[in-house]
Write a protein that holds these residues in place. Structure first.
Motif, mmCIF file in Angstrom:
data_model
loop_
_atom_site.group_PDB
_atom_site.id
_atom_site.type_symbol
_atom_site.label_atom_id
_atom_site.label_comp_id
_atom_site.label_asym_id
_atom_site.label_seq_id
_atom_site.Cartn_x
_atom_site.Cartn_y
_atom_site.Cartn_z
ATOM 1 N N GLU A 182 0.828 -1.194 0.000
ATOM 2 C CA GLU A 182 0.000 0.000 0.000
ATOM 3 C C GLU A 182 0.870 1.254 0.000
ATOM 4 O OE1 GLU A 182 -3.214 -0.067 -0.373
ATOM 5 O OE2 GLU A 182 -3.166 -2.268 -0.382
ATOM 6 N N PRO A 183 0.345 2.383 -0.489
ATOM 7 C CA PRO A 183 1.136 3.617 -0.474
ATOM 8 C C PRO A 183 1.341 4.124 0.944
ATOM 9 C CG PRO A 183 -1.129 4.067 -1.140
ATOM 10 C CD PRO A 183 -0.989 2.570 -1.082
ATOM 11 N N ALA A 184 2.454 4.829 1.151
ATOM 12 C CA ALA A 184 2.726 5.430 2.451
ATOM 13 C C ALA A 184 1.782 6.600 2.681
ATOM 14 C CB ALA A 184 4.180 5.890 2.514
ATOM 15 N N ALA A 185 1.765 7.112 3.894
ATOM 16 C CA ALA A 185 0.899 8.235 4.231
ATOM 17 C C ALA A 185 1.210 9.433 3.339
ATOM 18 C CB ALA A 185 1.079 8.612 5.704
ATOM 19 N N ASP A 186 0.164 10.022 2.785
ATOM 20 C CA ASP A 186 0.256 11.217 1.937
ATOM 21 C C ASP A 186 1.008 10.957 0.626
ATOM 22 O OD1 ASP A 186 -1.045 12.566 3.947
ATOM 23 O OD2 ASP A 186 0.773 13.438 4.795
ATOM 24 N N GLU A 187 1.137 9.701 0.221
ATOM 25 C CA GLU A 187 1.895 9.364 -0.979
ATOM 26 C C GLU A 187 1.010 8.641 -1.994
ATOM 27 O OE1 GLU A 187 4.986 10.266 -1.555
ATOM 28 O OE2 GLU A 187 5.396 11.090 0.434
ATOM 29 N N ILE A 188 1.495 8.596 -3.223
ATOM 30 C CA ILE A 188 0.888 7.760 -4.251
ATOM 31 C C ILE A 188 1.862 6.649 -4.616
ATOM 32 C CG2 ILE A 188 -0.386 9.732 -5.164
ATOM 33 C CD1 ILE A 188 1.474 9.559 -7.660
ATOM 34 N N LEU A 189 1.347 5.611 -5.241
ATOM 35 C CA LEU A 189 2.183 4.491 -5.666
ATOM 36 C C LEU A 189 1.776 4.089 -7.074
ATOM 37 C CD1 LEU A 189 4.303 2.351 -4.947
ATOM 38 C CD2 LEU A 189 2.462 0.964 -3.984
ATOM 39 N N PRO A 190 2.645 4.247 -8.077
ATOM 40 C CA PRO A 190 2.320 3.789 -9.441
ATOM 41 C C PRO A 190 2.174 2.274 -9.461
ATOM 42 C CG PRO A 190 4.195 5.298 -9.447
ATOM 43 C CD PRO A 190 3.949 4.921 -8.024
ATOM 44 N N ARG A 191 1.162 1.803 -10.182
ATOM 45 C CA ARG A 191 0.927 0.366 -10.310
ATOM 46 C C ARG A 191 1.231 -0.160 -11.698
ATOM 47 N NH1 ARG A 191 0.974 -2.009 -5.411
ATOM 48 N NH2 ARG A 191 -1.032 -2.018 -4.338
ATOM 49 N N GLY A 192 1.007 0.644 -12.718
ATOM 50 C CA GLY A 192 1.225 0.153 -14.064
ATOM 51 C C GLY A 192 1.341 1.276 -15.073
#
Length: 437
Positions: A182-192
Motif C-alpha cells: 500500500e502507499p505510504a501516508a500522503d503518498e501515491i504508488l504507481p501500479r502500471g
C-alpha cells in the motif's frame, strides 16, 4: 471495426435471404448442444442483452448465443451453426446470433476488456470460479476506447485500448501482477504503465490525496503531454493518453499530486531506484514488494541497480544470510526471481586475489548469481555454457551478475558448468574456475 470488415464477415457468415424457421430452430438447438457438450479451455464469457459471448479459438472475434451456457465452444461447431441459422450481426468484437432480426449490437468496452484479460489468464481449472473484474476507469472518444480493470480481491489488473482510424483499428492489452503493498501516508504508488499509441498510467493513493497529474516528458524535457488523472473514492487514480498525444516510447512519466491541506508533492519513476545510500517512499514500496524478511538478523543493503527493464536488490550480513531480488524496473515492480543463501564463513572467505560463487537462481524471466571477491579483485565475469559473457557488479567484497536474457521457459540452469573469471586491481587476470565445482 471498419465497415468493409463488417460487410466481409456478413458476406461470409449470413445468407442473403431470411432464414427458414425450422432451419433456425435446428441451428439454435445445435448451438445449445455444442455449448453443453464441447468444453475445452477456460470457462469464460459475458452477458449482453439476453445473449452470451464466448471466444472463438482461431479468430479474434466472439460468437454470441442465447444465455444458458458459459463455456468456451469449438469454432468449427459454432461457425457452422451460425451460418446455418443465417441471423447474424457483426459487432466490434464478435458475431451475434440472435432470435430476431439481424443487426449490429456493440459490446461495451468493459465487457470486451474482461474477455481479453481472461485470455491472458489462460485455461482455468474445471472447478475454478469465474474471475470477477471491477472497472476502475473507462473512457471513450471518437478514436479510442480505454478501460482499466482490477480483479476482485486484488492481485491482478489489466488495461485495454481499442484504437480506431481510417486505415482500420487495433487493440492492445496489458496485465500486471500486483504486490500486496500500500502507499505510504500522503503518498501515491504507481501500479502500471503502458507505452504505445494510447498510454495508460495508473496507481493507488493514500486517503489524503485529492488529485494526481501525470506528465510525460521527452526530448530532454522540451516536449511534454499532461493529463489530470481520475481519482476514485477508494484510492485508485488513472490517466489515459490519446493517440493524438504522440508520446514516444522513451518518454519519462512524472507524477504530481495534491493533499487535502493544499500541499503539492511530486516524483519521477527513477525515485524507485535511489541506490543503497538513499530512500524514498516509492523505493521502500518497491523493496517491500520483494518480501525480503530475515527472522533473526538485519542485513544491510549492498547493491541496488537497474539494467534495461530489470533491477536487482541485494542484501547481505557478512558471514550470515543474504538475499537477492530481481524485479521489473517499472511499476508494479513484480518479482522475477528471489534467491537467498548463507555466504562463506570468515575462515573460508576468498583470499585477496580470489573470487568464488556462493549461490544462484534462474526463472523464466531472468537469472542471477552471487559470490564473494577478495580485496584485490576488481572485476568478475561469468560466461555461460552457451558462451555468453556477463560482467558482474563488484561491491564491498561481493559480486552479483544478473540478466533477463538468462531466463528460460524450459527451466534450464545457466550456471551449470558456467565459467567464472576474475581480474585484479592492476588489470591482470586473477584466475578462472567452474562456477560450482
Amino acid at each position: 471495426m471498419s465497415t468493409s470488415n463488417i460487410d466481409d464477415r456478413l458476406a461470409r457468415l449470413a445468407p442473403t435471404s431470411s432464414p427458414d424457421p425450422e432451419r433456425l430452430a435446428a441451428a439454435r438447438s445445435a448451438v445449445f448442444d455444442t455449448t453443453e457438450d464441447e468444453r475445452c479451455g477456460s470457462r469464460r464469457g459475458r452477458a449482453h442483452d439476453g445473449a452470451h459471448v464466448v471466444d472463438l479459438h482461431d479468430a479474434p472475434d466472439d460468437v454470441v448465443t442465447p444465455l444458458g451456457a458459459a463455456r468456451r465452444r469449438r469454432n468449427r461447431h459454432l461457425g457452422a451453426a451460425a451460418a446455418a441459422a443465417g441471423v447474424v450481426g457483426v459487432v466490434s468484437v464478435g458475431i451475434v446470433l440472435l432470435p430476431g432480426e439481424a443487426g449490429i449490437f456493440p459490446a461495451s468496452p468493459e465487457s470486451t476488456c474482461e474477455d481479453q484479460l481472461l485470455r491472458h489468464l489462460g485455461p482455468l481449472p474445471e472447478d475454478a470460479e469465474e474471475p470477477v473484474w471491477r472497472t476502475v476507469a473507462s473512457e471513450s472518444t471518437d478514436t479510442t476506447d480505454t478501460t482499466l480493470l482490477v480483479l476482485d480481491g486484488g492481485g491482478l489488473a489489466g488495461a485495454c485500448s481499442e484504437i480506431r482510424g481510417e486505415g482500420g483499428g487495433f487493440t492492445s492489452t496489458a496485465t500486471w501482477s500486483l504486490p500486496d503493498v500500500e502507499p505510504a501516508a500522503d503518498e501515491i504508488l504507481p501500479r502500471g504503465i503502458t507505452t504505445g499509441r494510447a498510454p495508460v498510467v495508473w496507481g493507488v493513493a493514500d486517503a489524503n490525496v485529492t488529485g494526481v497529474v501525470v506528465t510525460h516528458e521527452w526530448d530532454h524535457g522540451t516536449s511534454r503531454s499532461v493529463v489530470e488523472a481520475r481519482v476514485t473514492d477508494d484510492g485508485y487514480w488513472s490517466a489515459f493518453f490519446s493517440p493524438e498525444d504522440r508520446i514516444p516510447q522513451d518518454a519519462e512519466p512524472r507524477f504530481t499530486w495534491q493533499l487535502e491541506d493544499g500541499t503539492e508533492r511530486s516524483m519521477a519513476l527513477d525515485e524507485a531506484w535511489p541506490g543503497v545510500d538513499a530512500s524514498t517512499p516509492l523505493a521502500e514500496a518497491r523493496r517491500e514488494a520483494c518480501g525480503m524478511t530475515f527472522p533473526s538478523s538485519s542485513p544491510r543493503l549492498v547493491l541496488e541497480e537497474v539494467r534495461d527493464d530489470a533491477g536487482v536488490t541485494f542484501l547481505a550480513d557478512g558471514a550470515g544470510p543474504s538475499v537477492l531480488c530481481l524485479q521489473d524496473a517499472g511499476p508494479p515492480y513484480s518479482v522475477r526471481l528471489a534467491s537467498g543463501g548463507t555466504t562463506l564463513e570468515p575462515e573460508t572467505s576468498p583470499a585477496e586475489e580470489e573470487a568464488v560463487a556462493d549461490y544462484g537462481g534462474a526463472g523464466s524471466r531472468g537469472a542471477a548469481l552471487v559470490g564473494r571477491a577478495g580485496d584485490d579483485v576488481a572485476r568478475v565475469q561469468v560466461t555461460t555454457t552457451d558462451g555468453l559473457p556477463f560482467d558482474a557488479e563488484v561491491v564491498d567484497g561481493y559480486w552479483v551478475v544478473w540478466g533477463a536474457a538468462l531466463g528460460s521457459e524450459e527451466g534450464d540452469d545457466p550456471w551449470q558448468d558456467a565459467t567464472l573469471r576474475w581480474y585484479l586491481t592492476d588489470g591482470s587476470p586473477g584466475g578462472e574456475r567452474t562456477v560450482f565445482e
